[in-house]
Scaffold this motif. Structure first.
Motif, PDB file in Angstrom:
ATOM      1  N   THR A  53      54.135  40.330  54.532  1.00  0.00           N
ATOM      2  CA  THR A  53      55.122  40.126  53.199  1.00  0.00           C
ATOM      3  C   THR A  53      55.294  40.883  52.056  1.00  0.00           C
ATOM      4  OG1 THR A  53      52.263  40.218  52.379  1.00  0.00           O
ATOM      5  CG2 THR A  53      53.432  37.948  52.969  1.00  0.00           C
ATOM      6  N   GLY A  54      54.615  42.259  52.678  1.00  0.00           N
ATOM      7  CA  GLY A  54      54.946  43.418  51.713  1.00  0.00           C
ATOM      8  C   GLY A  54      53.859  43.576  50.674  1.00  0.00           C
ATOM      9  N   ARG A  55      52.630  42.967  50.579  1.00  0.00           N
ATOM     10  CA  ARG A  55      51.443  42.428  49.883  1.00  0.00           C
ATOM     11  C   ARG A  55      50.836  43.536  49.525  1.00  0.00           C
ATOM     12  NH1 ARG A  55      53.636  37.344  49.337  1.00  0.00           N
ATOM     13  NH2 ARG A  55      55.032  37.187  48.159  1.00  0.00           N
ATOM     14  N   ARG A  56      50.627  43.941  48.716  1.00  0.00           N
ATOM     15  CA  ARG A  56      48.430  44.647  49.062  1.00  0.00           C
ATOM     16  C   ARG A  56      47.645  43.993  48.797  1.00  0.00           C
ATOM     17  NH1 ARG A  56      45.355  48.388  46.629  1.00  0.00           N
ATOM     18  NH2 ARG A  56      45.222  50.451  48.681  1.00  0.00           N
ATOM     19  N   ALA A  57      46.296  43.411  49.061  1.00  0.00           N
ATOM     20  CA  ALA A  57      45.585  43.224  48.375  1.00  0.00           C
ATOM     21  C   ALA A  57      44.942  43.786  47.041  1.00  0.00           C
ATOM     22  CB  ALA A  57      44.435  42.789  49.485  1.00  0.00           C
ATOM     23  N   PRO A  58      44.502  43.055  46.028  1.00  0.00           N
ATOM     24  CA  PRO A  58      44.265  43.838  44.739  1.00  0.00           C
ATOM     25  C   PRO A  58      42.350  44.204  45.110  1.00  0.00           C
ATOM     26  CG  PRO A  58      44.187  41.808  43.916  1.00  0.00           C
ATOM     27  CD  PRO A  58      44.155  41.493  45.815  1.00  0.00           C
ATOM     28  N   GLY A  59      42.082  45.264  44.113  1.00  0.00           N
ATOM     29  CA  GLY A  59      41.085  45.745  44.804  1.00  0.00           C
ATOM     30  C   GLY A  59      39.870  44.978  43.221  1.00  0.00           C
ATOM     31  N   GLY A  60      38.913  45.569  43.309  1.00  0.00           N
ATOM     32  CA  GLY A  60      37.787  44.938  42.286  1.00  0.00           C
ATOM     33  C   GLY A  60      36.929  44.780  43.025  1.00  0.00           C
ATOM     34  N   TYR A  61      36.278  43.524  42.485  1.00  0.00           N
ATOM     35  CA  TYR A  61      34.705  43.006  42.869  1.00  0.00           C
ATOM     36  C   TYR A  61      35.144  42.560  44.005  1.00  0.00           C
ATOM     37  CZ  TYR A  61      30.312  40.183  42.608  1.00  0.00           C
ATOM     38  OH  TYR A  61      29.305  39.070  43.558  1.00  0.00           O
ATOM     39  N   ALA A  62      34.580  41.947  44.922  1.00  0.00           N
ATOM     40  CA  ALA A  62      34.950  41.794  45.726  1.00  0.00           C
ATOM     41  C   ALA A  62      34.791  40.142  45.993  1.00  0.00           C
ATOM     42  CB  ALA A  62      34.458  41.981  46.705  1.00  0.00           C
ATOM     43  N   PHE A  63      34.415  39.421  44.983  1.00  0.00           N
ATOM     44  CA  PHE A  63      33.817  38.343  45.176  1.00  0.00           C
ATOM     45  C   PHE A  63      35.009  37.178  44.305  1.00  0.00           C
ATOM     46  CE2 PHE A  63      30.175  38.728  47.266  1.00  0.00           C
ATOM     47  CZ  PHE A  63      30.638  37.976  48.428  1.00  0.00           C
ATOM     48  N   ASP A  64      35.693  37.942  43.119  1.00  0.00           N
ATOM     49  CA  ASP A  64      36.994  37.805  42.520  1.00  0.00           C
ATOM     50  C   ASP A  64      38.108  37.494  43.445  1.00  0.00           C
ATOM     51  OD1 ASP A  64      35.056  37.695  40.366  1.00  0.00           O
ATOM     52  OD2 ASP A  64      35.277  39.595  39.382  1.00  0.00           O
ATOM     53  N   VAL A  65      38.659  38.092  44.283  1.00  0.00           N
ATOM     54  CA  VAL A  65      39.508  38.698  45.320  1.00  0.00           C
ATOM     55  C   VAL A  65      40.605  36.496  45.832  1.00  0.00           C
ATOM     56  CG1 VAL A  65      40.847  39.625  47.394  1.00  0.00           C
ATOM     57  CG2 VAL A  65      39.589  41.445  45.628  1.00  0.00           C
ATOM     58  N   PRO A  66      41.130  36.483  44.891  1.00  0.00           N
ATOM     59  CA  PRO A  66      42.135  35.027  45.215  1.00  0.00           C
ATOM     60  C   PRO A  66      42.197  35.293  46.581  1.00  0.00           C
ATOM     61  CG  PRO A  66      43.420  36.080  43.708  1.00  0.00           C
ATOM     62  CD  PRO A  66      42.196  37.330  44.478  1.00  0.00           C
ATOM     63  N   TYR A  67      41.459  36.075  48.144  1.00  0.00           N
ATOM     64  CA  TYR A  67      42.079  35.889  49.193  1.00  0.00           C
ATOM     65  C   TYR A  67      42.386  34.773  50.335  1.00  0.00           C
ATOM     66  CZ  TYR A  67      37.678  33.956  51.396  1.00  0.00           C
ATOM     67  OH  TYR A  67      36.841  32.772  51.835  1.00  0.00           O
ATOM     68  N   ARG A  68      42.609  33.773  49.856  1.00  0.00           N
ATOM     69  CA  ARG A  68      42.968  32.330  50.049  1.00  0.00           C
ATOM     70  C   ARG A  68      44.486  32.599  49.213  1.00  0.00           C
ATOM     71  NH1 ARG A  68      38.142  30.153  49.948  1.00  0.00           N
ATOM     72  NH2 ARG A  68      37.563  29.561  52.235  1.00  0.00           N
ATOM     73  N   ASP A  69      44.630  33.323  48.246  1.00  0.00           N
ATOM     74  CA  ASP A  69      46.345  33.113  47.847  1.00  0.00           C
ATOM     75  C   ASP A  69      47.178  34.034  48.606  1.00  0.00           C
ATOM     76  OD1 ASP A  69      48.707  32.867  46.314  1.00  0.00           O
ATOM     77  OD2 ASP A  69      46.827  33.309  44.258  1.00  0.00           O
ATOM     78  N   GLU A  70      48.566  33.805  49.524  1.00  0.00           N
ATOM     79  CA  GLU A  70      49.254  34.740  50.193  1.00  0.00           C
ATOM     80  C   GLU A  70      49.961  35.115  48.414  1.00  0.00           C
ATOM     81  OE1 GLU A  70      52.939  34.074  53.040  1.00  0.00           O
ATOM     82  OE2 GLU A  70      50.973  33.717  53.952  1.00  0.00           O
ATOM     83  N   ASP A  71      50.401  34.596  48.001  1.00  0.00           N
ATOM     84  CA  ASP A  71      51.074  35.340  46.634  1.00  0.00           C
ATOM     85  C   ASP A  71      50.552  36.423  46.118  1.00  0.00           C
ATOM     86  OD1 ASP A  71      53.205  33.283  47.190  1.00  0.00           O
ATOM     87  OD2 ASP A  71      52.858  31.627  45.453  1.00  0.00           O
ATOM     88  N   ALA A  72      48.845  36.321  45.800  1.00  0.00           N
ATOM     89  CA  ALA A  72      48.331  37.693  45.715  1.00  0.00           C
ATOM     90  C   ALA A  72      48.055  38.406  45.914  1.00  0.00           C
ATOM     91  CB  ALA A  72      47.054  36.528  44.975  1.00  0.00           C
ATOM     92  N   VAL A  73      48.045  38.147  47.381  1.00  0.00           N
ATOM     93  CA  VAL A  73      47.103  38.943  48.012  1.00  0.00           C
ATOM     94  C   VAL A  73      47.118  39.847  49.199  1.00  0.00           C
ATOM     95  CG1 VAL A  73      45.303  38.845  49.528  1.00  0.00           C
ATOM     96  CG2 VAL A  73      44.242  38.112  47.001  1.00  0.00           C
ATOM     97  N   GLY A  74      48.724  38.540  50.156  1.00  0.00           N
ATOM     98  CA  GLY A  74      49.336  39.078  51.389  1.00  0.00           C
ATOM     99  C   GLY A  74      48.983  37.898  52.093  1.00  0.00           C
TER     100      GLY A  74
END
Length: 331
Positions: A53-74
């Motif tokens: 997708t060309g996206r990059r997952a955000p950093g920050g506290y692990a359990f705040d990362v919306p890893y199931r959201d492809e628009d936000a994470v890839g």
């Protein structure tokens, strides 16, 4: 960490060695890929980048990362897969086979890169237990395969960053076991990684407790995930292979550390091997059924290796071949 027995490298079949070194050289040049997406950046990857997708997952506290959201994470699978570090085990295996320090030095550089980019509980690689469990199992084998390289101890047991990462991986697995619908092959991977890590890296005050708890969990999860026939309860061929690989690797680590393994664990793994022997065809291919995500428990060989023949050969080495099992002439 237990070392490989003397003569292991010399015992590797020429065809297997050729496949391994071809794959390792491709990886050394930075080339690889997962799920049909080619990568040419593996010599120095961005561990949070999704090339699909060309996206990059955000950093920050692990359990705040919306890893199931492809628009936000890839595509999370594209991000997670390289960080299982199974391409590093291939490079480390090439070093063990040849003594060529280029492979060891690349592994060391990649591990240091990953550790720097992914401090404990920061970012997408600290959100899923199966990823931590498989990664920890990879690290166990990387340390083993780098034995003999002068920098091995400085990379692992004499490295405060490595010690911190290994401790936090095991602490995470102890604190956040998979539950509900994830208590399947995910839970097996968590227990296998925790058991392997606490046996091979038993450097911490909590190591004996982690080891005992992981062994109890592995027994419980293998029994609950396997029919009495030996078939995996998810009724998925690829998951049968994944769980069997994880279980065999974990038991091998316990044996190497002199940790007694309950007989029922070996019995379940024997039944799983027996069930695999029952369902493969004349070319050692099982039926394709159920879910699959190309997951492997441990990778120390090159592309083109016969996974199912390799598992049957491992079963032969661990349990002794039953008379009716199909012959494995090369894996």
């Amino acid at each position: 960490t237990a070392v490989l027995p003397a003569g292991t490298a010399a015992a590797v079949a020429p065809d297997a060695a050729k496949r391994l070194l071809a794959e390792a050289d491709r990886l050394l040049a930075g080339h690889g890929g997962w799920f049909g997406v080619a990568r040419d950046d593996l010599a120095d990857p961005d561990w949070s980048y999704d090339p699909r997708t060309g996206r990059r997952a955000p950093g920050g506290y692990a359990f705040d990362v919306p890893y199931r959201d492809e628009d936000a994470v890839g595509d999370i699978k594209q991000i997670w897969e390289p960080s299982r570090h199974q391409y590093l085990t291939v490079l480390a295996a090439a070093h063990a086979l040849t003594g060529d320090e280029r492979y060891a030095e690349r592994v060391a550089a990649l591990l240091r890169s990953w550790w720097a980019a992914n401090p404990p509980l920061r970012g997408v690689h600290w959100t899923s237990g199966i990823e931590l469990g498989i990664r920890l199992l990879s690290w166990v084998w990387i340390r083993r395969l780098l034995e003999g390289w002068p920098g091995a101890a400085a990379l692992f047991e004499d490295n405060p960053v490595a010690l911190d990462q290994i401790w936090h991986h095991q602490r995470w697995l102890a604190a956040f076991p998979s539950r509900g619908s994830s208590a399947n092959n995910h839970a097996v991977a968590e227990a296998a990684g925790q058991l392997a890590g606490s046996c091979a890296f038993g450097w911490f005050p909590s190591s004996p407790r982690w080891r005992a708890d992981a062994l109890a969990s592995l027994e419980r999860q293998l029994r609950s995930n396997t029919f009495g026939s030996g078939l995996n309860r998810e009724l998925a061929t690829e998951y049968h292979g994944l769980v069997l690989e994880l279980g065999l690797a974990a038991v091998a680590e316990a044996d190497a550390a002199g940790v007694p393994v309950p007989a029922v664990v070996r019995l379940v793994l024997l039944r799983m091997t027996d069930a695999l022997a029952a369902v493969v065809d004349g070319t050692l291919r099982p039926p394709r059924q159920g879910d699959a995500d190309d997951g492997h428990g441990l990778v120390v060989d090159g592309a083109g290796t016969d996974r199912w023949g390799s598992l049957l050969a491992t079963g032969d080495a661990v349990f002794g071949r039953l008379d009716w099992w199909p012959e494995v002439t090369g894996a």
